[in-house]
Write a protein that holds these residues in place. Structure first.
Motif, PDB file in Angstrom:
ATOM      1  N   THR A  15     154.609  23.150  45.746  1.00  7.61           N
ATOM      2  CA  THR A  15     155.103  24.355  46.688  1.00  7.61           C
ATOM      3  C   THR A  15     156.187  23.989  47.509  1.00  7.61           C
ATOM      4  O   THR A  15     156.920  23.148  47.152  1.00  7.61           O
ATOM      5  CB  THR A  15     153.957  24.351  47.630  1.00  7.61           C
ATOM      6  OG1 THR A  15     153.947  22.876  48.611  1.00  7.61           O
ATOM      7  CG2 THR A  15     152.577  24.369  47.384  1.00  7.61           C
ATOM      8  N   LEU A  38     154.657  27.533  44.272  1.00  6.07           N
ATOM      9  CA  LEU A  38     153.651  28.400  45.089  1.00  6.07           C
ATOM     10  C   LEU A  38     154.710  28.186  46.436  1.00  6.07           C
ATOM     11  O   LEU A  38     155.016  27.152  46.948  1.00  6.07           O
ATOM     12  CB  LEU A  38     152.542  27.889  45.182  1.00  6.07           C
ATOM     13  CG  LEU A  38     151.650  27.942  44.047  1.00  6.07           C
ATOM     14  CD1 LEU A  38     150.238  27.382  44.042  1.00  6.07           C
ATOM     15  CD2 LEU A  38     151.506  29.141  43.354  1.00  6.07           C
ATOM     16  N   LEU A  45     149.287  29.774  51.375  1.00  8.96           N
ATOM     17  CA  LEU A  45     149.626  30.575  50.489  1.00  8.96           C
ATOM     18  C   LEU A  45     150.590  31.968  50.933  1.00  8.96           C
ATOM     19  O   LEU A  45     149.662  32.704  51.437  1.00  8.96           O
ATOM     20  CB  LEU A  45     148.907  30.953  49.289  1.00  8.96           C
ATOM     21  CG  LEU A  45     149.336  31.713  48.021  1.00  8.96           C
ATOM     22  CD1 LEU A  45     150.500  30.547  47.357  1.00  8.96           C
ATOM     23  CD2 LEU A  45     148.346  32.008  47.015  1.00  8.96           C
ATOM     24  N   THR A  80     144.693  35.767  43.576  1.00  9.80           N
ATOM     25  CA  THR A  80     143.994  34.359  43.564  1.00  9.80           C
ATOM     26  C   THR A  80     142.694  34.345  42.870  1.00  9.80           C
ATOM     27  O   THR A  80     142.086  35.349  42.921  1.00  9.80           O
ATOM     28  CB  THR A  80     144.165  33.646  45.182  1.00  9.80           C
ATOM     29  OG1 THR A  80     143.464  34.524  45.878  1.00  9.80           O
ATOM     30  CG2 THR A  80     145.704  33.739  45.570  1.00  9.80           C
ATOM     31  N   LEU A 102     147.416  31.468  38.338  1.00  8.90           N
ATOM     32  CA  LEU A 102     146.388  31.888  39.419  1.00  8.90           C
ATOM     33  C   LEU A 102     146.467  30.672  40.321  1.00  8.90           C
ATOM     34  O   LEU A 102     145.999  29.594  40.028  1.00  8.90           O
ATOM     35  CB  LEU A 102     145.015  32.213  38.989  1.00  8.90           C
ATOM     36  CG  LEU A 102     144.964  33.559  38.353  1.00  8.90           C
ATOM     37  CD1 LEU A 102     143.370  33.732  37.728  1.00  8.90           C
ATOM     38  CD2 LEU A 102     145.285  34.796  39.042  1.00  8.90           C
ATOM     39  N   PRO A 103     146.797  31.143  41.706  1.00 10.30           N
ATOM     40  CA  PRO A 103     146.860  30.195  42.754  1.00 10.30           C
ATOM     41  C   PRO A 103     145.147  30.094  42.954  1.00 10.30           C
ATOM     42  O   PRO A 103     144.359  30.925  42.731  1.00 10.30           O
ATOM     43  CB  PRO A 103     147.396  30.722  43.798  1.00 10.30           C
ATOM     44  CG  PRO A 103     148.581  31.531  43.236  1.00 10.30           C
ATOM     45  CD  PRO A 103     148.032  32.200  42.254  1.00 10.30           C
ATOM     46  N   VAL A 104     144.626  28.638  43.312  1.00 10.43           N
ATOM     47  CA  VAL A 104     143.308  28.577  43.838  1.00 10.43           C
ATOM     48  C   VAL A 104     143.307  28.425  45.240  1.00 10.43           C
ATOM     49  O   VAL A 104     144.009  27.549  45.699  1.00 10.43           O
ATOM     50  CB  VAL A 104     142.876  27.548  43.092  1.00 10.43           C
ATOM     51  CG1 VAL A 104     141.386  27.266  43.380  1.00 10.43           C
ATOM     52  CG2 VAL A 104     142.898  27.745  41.549  1.00 10.43           C
ATOM     53  N   VAL A 105     142.640  29.191  45.850  1.00 11.54           N
ATOM     54  CA  VAL A 105     142.639  29.160  47.481  1.00 11.54           C
ATOM     55  C   VAL A 105     141.062  29.074  47.748  1.00 11.54           C
ATOM     56  O   VAL A 105     140.116  29.609  47.253  1.00 11.54           O
ATOM     57  CB  VAL A 105     143.178  30.680  47.918  1.00 11.54           C
ATOM     58  CG1 VAL A 105     142.989  30.757  49.277  1.00 11.54           C
ATOM     59  CG2 VAL A 105     144.619  30.566  47.506  1.00 11.54           C
ATOM     60  N   LEU A 111     145.153  26.550  50.159  1.00 10.03           N
ATOM     61  CA  LEU A 111     145.796  26.388  48.997  1.00 10.03           C
ATOM     62  C   LEU A 111     145.162  24.876  48.418  1.00 10.03           C
ATOM     63  O   LEU A 111     145.491  24.023  48.790  1.00 10.03           O
ATOM     64  CB  LEU A 111     147.186  26.553  48.776  1.00 10.03           C
ATOM     65  CG  LEU A 111     147.833  26.316  47.526  1.00 10.03           C
ATOM     66  CD1 LEU A 111     147.516  27.251  46.507  1.00 10.03           C
ATOM     67  CD2 LEU A 111     149.313  26.076  47.612  1.00 10.03           C
ATOM     68  N   VAL A 114     146.148  25.243  41.219  1.00 10.73           N
ATOM     69  CA  VAL A 114     146.642  26.419  40.522  1.00 10.73           C
ATOM     70  C   VAL A 114     145.891  26.131  39.016  1.00 10.73           C
ATOM     71  O   VAL A 114     145.766  25.139  38.712  1.00 10.73           O
ATOM     72  CB  VAL A 114     148.142  26.466  40.370  1.00 10.73           C
ATOM     73  CG1 VAL A 114     148.719  25.341  39.884  1.00 10.73           C
ATOM     74  CG2 VAL A 114     148.879  27.664  39.751  1.00 10.73           C
TER      75      VAL A 114
END
Length: 140
Positions: A15, A38, A45, A80, A102-105, A111, A114
């Protein structure tokens, strides 16, 4: 049993803060040998910056990479997934939106990782040529 995103994602994604210069973000990408970072603000995020963004949105517009911040050219409000979403759901979303990562949140907006196209190819078809290429990228 359906695999979950948290089982195939990369935890602790790279990040940068939203006020990071493009030049510094490019160095971070180079040093980590990745094509995106990111963008976060106080751990939340805020966007995603890709190597393509650097070229198309910054260099092509003659922006000064030392003076321009990542928030000026990153994709804001990225699509996400959650860590407990199914891998099949992530694949369908990437296909529908033509995304490579895809970011994973988490549910509280944190966050947590990913998931990339390469991660999903390795998961779905580990013997394929694309999986071999994706796996080789993790070793270099």
């Amino acid at each position: 049993m359906t695999r979950r995103v948290h089982e195939v994602m990369t935890g602790n994604p790279v990040t940068v803060e939203k006020l990071t210069s493009l030049a510094e973000a490019a160095r971070v990408m180079r040093d980590a040998d990745i094509g995106d970072v990111l963008v976060v603000d106080e751990g939340r995020l805020r966007g995603i910056l890709t190597d393509r963004d650097l070229v198309v949105r910054a260099m092509a517009d003659n922006r000064d990479p030392a003076e321009t911040t990542v928030q000026a050219v990153c994709t804001t409000d990225p699509v996400t997934v959650g860590p407990d979403d199914g891998v099949d759901e992530a694949i369908a979303l990437m296909r529908r939106k033509a995304l490579r990562r895809l970011p994973v949140v988490s549910g509280n907006g944190e966050l947590v990782g990913v998931v990339s196209l390469g991660d999903l190819v390795v998961e779905q078809d580990p013997g394929s040529a694309l999986a071999a290429i994706a796996a080789a990228g993790h070793d270099s």
